[in-house]
Write an enzyme that holds these catalytic residues in place. Structure first.
Site: not given
Length: 270
Positions: A60, A129, A259
């Protein structure tokens, strides 16, 4: 390592074997590009291109995706839908649900989804990932064709990586590649059938349950500006819902990072 053999794959697919036409290549530029060329020449829905190596694999936002037969499984699937591409919002999320179901079924614990197209592995409170999805759409006289590219790490990648990454072996899954591909194709067929009938709304609850950062503080890095807020998941059209001081905003593109604290600068974990 031997190429994927369609003859060995067929019995693993069982009753679904007739829905797929699998071709295994030693090498190509990218499986998406190769399948797009074949689609332009009239390849049927269910055509699958598996490549052991890609010279120019794409992710992507123009990122590259490297592959090798020992360390990864990279393939692309052609699927056709009636109507225009505007009806296919949320398709990459639907694909993520099918992929996560398959990996969970193979025994991988802690598989989660990141909007809009990453599959993550949760380990000790952090995320890495595991797989990426690239969906490319094109209209033709038959409706809309979707080229669905998937890159799955079998082994944890090494070297200088833009983000933490893991592999199925790190999740304790050591399954033969034919079994992995068959499991993924079966779950993708089920997810895509649901999507064709109901759109992403038909899979939204499943996606929300697998969403890595549901209710968590996140930062969205967009093309023009960054946004921070609490992630509420995806709406029935596949847009990301972000709760900010101005209310709930719908996000259609951008990179999402977790975060650590609501007032922090933001650290990407996937």
């Amino acid at each position: 390592m031997a190429l994927i053999d369609p003859v060995l794959l067929k019995p693993r697919l069982g009753a679904l074997a007739g829905r797929f036409d699998v071709d295994a290549l030693d090498e190509c530029d990218s499986t998406n590009s190769e399948l797009m060329r074949r689609a332009d020449r009239g390849a049927p829905a269910g055509t699958v291109i598996v490549a052991d190596r890609q010279r120019a694999g794409r992710g992507r936002r123009g990122r590259s995706w490297l592959s090798s037969p020992e360390a990864s499984l990279t393939f692309s699937l052609l699927w056709r839908f009636p109507g225009s591409p505007t009806r296919l919002s949320g398709l990459s999320l639907a694909v993520g649900v099918g992929l996560a179901r398959a990996l969970g079924g193979l025994g991988a614990p802690g598989v989660r989804l990141k909007w809009p197209n990453d599959v993550l592995l949760a380990t000790n409170g952090d995320f890495a990932k595991l797989a990426g999805i690239l969906v490319e759409l094109a209209s033709d006289r038959r409706g809309t064709q979707a080229i669905i590219g998937i890159g799955l790490n079998l082994l944890p990648p090494t070297g200088d990586l833009p983000q933490p990454a893991s592999g199925l072996s790190a999740a304790g899954v050591r399954v033969e590649r034919h079994d992995i591909l068959a499991a993924i194709l079966a779950e993708l067929a089920a997810a895509l059938d649901t999507f064709a009938a109901l759109g992403f709304a038909g899979l939204r609850d499943d996606w929300q349950a697998l969403h890595a950062w549901q209710g968590e503080p996140v930062r969205i890095q967009g093309e023009e500006a960054d946004l921070a807020g609490r992630c509420l998941g995806a709406d029935p059209d596949g847009a990301l819902l972000l709760e900010t001081g101005k209310g709930i905003e719908r996000i259609f593109s951008g990179d999402v990072s977790l975060r650590r604290t609501a007032g922090g600068d933001g650290t990407s974990h996937a």
